[in-house]
Design an enzyme around this catalytic site. Sequence first.
Site, PDB file in Angstrom:
ATOM      1  N   LYS A 164       4.310   0.363   1.764  1.00 45.98           N
ATOM      2  CA  LYS A 164       3.564  -0.403   2.766  1.00 45.98           C
ATOM      3  C   LYS A 164       4.394  -0.623   4.040  1.00 45.98           C
ATOM      4  CE  LYS A 164       0.804  -2.788  -0.742  1.00 45.98           C
ATOM      5  NZ  LYS A 164       0.193  -4.068  -1.152  1.00 45.98           N
ATOM      6  N   TYR A 188      -9.232  -0.401   0.914  1.00 40.18           N
ATOM      7  CA  TYR A 188      -9.272  -1.604   0.070  1.00 40.18           C
ATOM      8  C   TYR A 188     -10.688  -2.158  -0.090  1.00 40.18           C
ATOM      9  CZ  TYR A 188      -4.178  -2.208  -0.322  1.00 40.18           C
ATOM     10  OH  TYR A 188      -2.848  -2.077  -0.634  1.00 40.18           O
ATOM     11  N   PHE A 194      -8.383 -12.799   0.999  1.00 42.39           N
ATOM     12  CA  PHE A 194      -7.209 -12.210   1.666  1.00 42.39           C
ATOM     13  C   PHE A 194      -7.513 -10.863   2.327  1.00 42.39           C
ATOM     14  CE2 PHE A 194      -6.918 -11.226  -2.943  1.00 42.39           C
ATOM     15  CZ  PHE A 194      -6.909  -9.836  -2.919  1.00 42.39           C
ATOM     16  N   ASN A 198       4.267  -6.881  -0.267  1.00 39.25           N
ATOM     17  CA  ASN A 198       4.875  -6.600  -1.573  1.00 39.25           C
ATOM     18  C   ASN A 198       5.319  -5.144  -1.709  1.00 39.25           C
ATOM     19  OD1 ASN A 198       2.351  -5.495  -1.839  1.00 39.25           O
ATOM     20  ND2 ASN A 198       1.800  -6.581  -3.720  1.00 39.25           N
ATOM     21  N   HIS A 236       2.079  -0.120  -3.086  1.00 36.89           N
ATOM     22  CA  HIS A 236       0.773  -0.158  -3.760  1.00 36.89           C
ATOM     23  C   HIS A 236       0.759   0.971  -4.775  1.00 36.89           C
ATOM     24  CE1 HIS A 236      -3.548  -0.082  -4.524  1.00 36.89           C
ATOM     25  NE2 HIS A 236      -3.428   1.234  -4.444  1.00 36.89           N
ATOM     26  N   GLU A 296      -8.353   7.210  -4.751  1.00 36.36           N
ATOM     27  CA  GLU A 296      -7.303   6.877  -3.780  1.00 36.36           C
ATOM     28  C   GLU A 296      -6.552   8.129  -3.325  1.00 36.36           C
ATOM     29  OE1 GLU A 296      -6.497   2.260  -5.185  1.00 36.36           O
ATOM     30  OE2 GLU A 296      -4.883   3.732  -5.414  1.00 36.36           O
TER      31      GLU A 296
HETATM   32  P1  CMP Z   1      -2.015  -4.157  -3.867  1.00 38.60           P
HETATM   33  O1  CMP Z   1      -1.507  -3.738  -5.206  1.00 38.60           O
HETATM   34  O2  CMP Z   1      -1.873  -3.202  -2.744  1.00 38.60           O
HETATM   35  O3  CMP Z   1      -3.572  -4.552  -4.010  1.00 38.60           O
HETATM   36  C1  CMP Z   1      -4.202  -5.494  -3.170  1.00 38.60           C
HETATM   37  C2  CMP Z   1      -3.242  -6.202  -2.267  1.00 38.60           C
HETATM   38  O4  CMP Z   1      -3.702  -7.392  -1.689  1.00 38.60           O
HETATM   39  C3  CMP Z   1      -2.022  -6.632  -3.058  1.00 38.60           C
HETATM   40  O5  CMP Z   1      -1.263  -5.509  -3.441  1.00 38.60           O
HETATM   41  C4  CMP Z   1      -1.353  -7.578  -2.075  1.00 38.60           C
HETATM   42  O6  CMP Z   1      -0.588  -6.888  -1.107  1.00 38.60           O
HETATM   43  C5  CMP Z   1      -2.556  -8.182  -1.324  1.00 38.60           C
HETATM   44  N1  CMP Z   1      -2.791  -9.589  -1.648  1.00 38.60           N
HETATM   45  C6  CMP Z   1      -2.688 -10.606  -0.770  1.00 38.60           C
HETATM   46  N2  CMP Z   1      -2.977 -11.768  -1.350  1.00 38.60           N
HETATM   47  C7  CMP Z   1      -3.279 -11.504  -2.630  1.00 38.60           C
HETATM   48  C8  CMP Z   1      -3.668 -12.329  -3.732  1.00 38.60           C
HETATM   49  N3  CMP Z   1      -3.803 -13.650  -3.628  1.00 38.60           N
HETATM   50  N4  CMP Z   1      -3.886 -11.705  -4.913  1.00 38.60           N
HETATM   51  C9  CMP Z   1      -3.776 -10.359  -5.038  1.00 38.60           C
HETATM   52  N5  CMP Z   1      -3.410  -9.539  -4.007  1.00 38.60           N
HETATM   53  C10 CMP Z   1      -3.161 -10.126  -2.822  1.00 38.60           C
END
Ligand code: CMP
Length: 138
Positions: free
Chosen positions: A9, A49, A57, A112, A115, A126
């Site tokens: 990311k 997404y 979010f 984070n 992904h 994807e």
């Molecule tokens: P990812 O695995 O890419 O899938 C969805 C993304 O939403 C997640 O990682 C996080 O980067 C983002 N995200 C932000 N807030 C939340 C939340 N409260 N719970 C889950 N995903 C979140």
Amino acid sequence: MEQTLSIIKPDGVRKNIIGDVIRRFESRGLTVIAMRMLQMTKQEAQGFYAVHKERPFFDSLTDFMSSGPVVVMVLEGPDAIALNRKIMGATNYEEAEEGTIRKDFASSIESNVVHGSDAPETAKTEIAYFFSSLDIMA
Ligand code: CMP
């Protein structure tokens, strides 16, 4: 053999840890069989997404995912989807196991670092979002 989509990311690219992240995948038995660096538009991030579009979010997530370049990869290996998720660690880095990418590098639940696809059907969708079959060195 299984394939999964991995994204480093914008926060991972900004932190200059592309090599570190890829090394963690390769050293655990995953092979990079396709790779591109690109910057998504807000609309492209919303498309990627789409399953989260009702979540509170969603707007912030798609702003973040279109805020800078990302590295998208197809990883291949035995049990690649589950193995990739194990190497990444839990979505919430505060709950991630020691030694995982998110535990070591994430700075929030949103930023984070990586992904990874969560199931075979999502992996297929994807991967096709970013790569044509000719791009994949399977
Ligand atoms: P990812 O695995 O890419 O899938 C969805 C993304 O939403 C997640 O990682 C996080 O980067 C983002 N995200 C932000 N807030 C939340 C939340 N409260 N719970 C889950 N995903 C979140």
